[in-house]
Design a protein around this motif. Sequence first.
Motif, mmCIF file in Angstrom:
data_model
loop_
_atom_site.group_PDB
_atom_site.id
_atom_site.type_symbol
_atom_site.label_atom_id
_atom_site.label_comp_id
_atom_site.label_asym_id
_atom_site.label_seq_id
_atom_site.Cartn_x
_atom_site.Cartn_y
_atom_site.Cartn_z
ATOM 1 N N THR A 1 15.110 -18.710 29.000
ATOM 2 C CA THR A 1 14.002 -19.622 29.256
ATOM 3 C C THR A 1 13.277 -19.889 27.944
ATOM 4 O O THR A 1 12.928 -18.951 27.222
ATOM 5 C CB THR A 1 13.016 -19.029 30.287
ATOM 6 O OG1 THR A 1 13.724 -18.837 31.516
ATOM 7 C CG2 THR A 1 11.834 -19.949 30.524
ATOM 8 N N VAL B 1 7.988 -24.409 25.995
ATOM 9 C CA VAL B 1 7.572 -25.497 25.116
ATOM 10 C C VAL B 1 6.284 -26.067 25.691
ATOM 11 O O VAL B 1 6.152 -26.191 26.905
ATOM 12 C CB VAL B 1 8.670 -26.595 25.063
ATOM 13 C CG1 VAL B 1 8.187 -27.842 24.360
ATOM 14 C CG2 VAL B 1 9.918 -26.060 24.390
ATOM 15 N N LYS C 1 7.776 -25.750 20.556
ATOM 16 C CA LYS C 1 8.042 -24.404 21.063
ATOM 17 C C LYS C 1 6.867 -23.465 20.816
ATOM 18 O O LYS C 1 6.213 -23.519 19.784
ATOM 19 C CB LYS C 1 9.283 -23.819 20.399
ATOM 20 C CG LYS C 1 10.565 -24.456 20.854
ATOM 21 C CD LYS C 1 11.756 -23.803 20.192
ATOM 22 C CE LYS C 1 13.030 -24.524 20.594
ATOM 23 N NZ LYS C 1 14.162 -24.146 19.785
ATOM 24 N N LEU D 1 14.203 -24.935 30.343
ATOM 25 C CA LEU D 1 12.953 -25.338 29.707
ATOM 26 C C LEU D 1 11.801 -25.231 30.695
ATOM 27 O O LEU D 1 11.887 -25.734 31.814
ATOM 28 C CB LEU D 1 13.065 -26.797 29.222
ATOM 29 C CG LEU D 1 11.802 -27.339 28.565
ATOM 30 C CD1 LEU D 1 11.722 -26.849 27.127
ATOM 31 C CD2 LEU D 1 11.800 -28.854 28.603
ATOM 32 N N MET E 1 7.851 -26.286 30.565
ATOM 33 C CA MET E 1 6.979 -27.055 29.692
ATOM 34 C C MET E 1 5.676 -27.458 30.381
ATOM 35 O O MET E 1 5.642 -28.409 31.163
ATOM 36 C CB MET E 1 7.704 -28.320 29.199
ATOM 37 C CG MET E 1 6.891 -29.154 28.242
ATOM 38 S SD MET E 1 7.848 -30.498 27.506
ATOM 39 C CE MET E 1 8.110 -31.570 28.921
#
Length: 137
Positions: free
Chosen positions: A8, A11, A44, A87, A89
Amino acid sequence: MTDTPLPTVLVVAVALIDVDGRVLIAKRPQGKSLAGLWEFPGGKVEPGERPEAALIRELREELGIEVSESCLAPFVFASHAYDSFHLLMPLYLCRRWDGVVAAREHDALAWVKPDKLSAYPMPPADEPLVAWLRDLL
């Protein structure tokens, strides 16, 4: 989807919103993965870094602006499985910053009304966030 767990990657991203209700998007530069697609600015989160601190750092590096943590409002998040990683986010909203927005790491920047964002090709993780912004703004 593979049987092997994907790492994982965290971001952070921001929807900078100007006084006219337009949102800033940035075009990914050539040579990077997903080059040519439009995205919300961010980057990131480094190990041990808080998401808000990472976003403040990324906005300074990418756009040359200063943002205070109190101006970052958590809004919604994306969760998307790419081929080699997953991802996660969070997307923050920000209406106040110091400095002039400039493309330091992207090929281009665009201020876009939320109902026109779908005309810009985006990475799969960013696409679902457009509807949320359109509904909010």
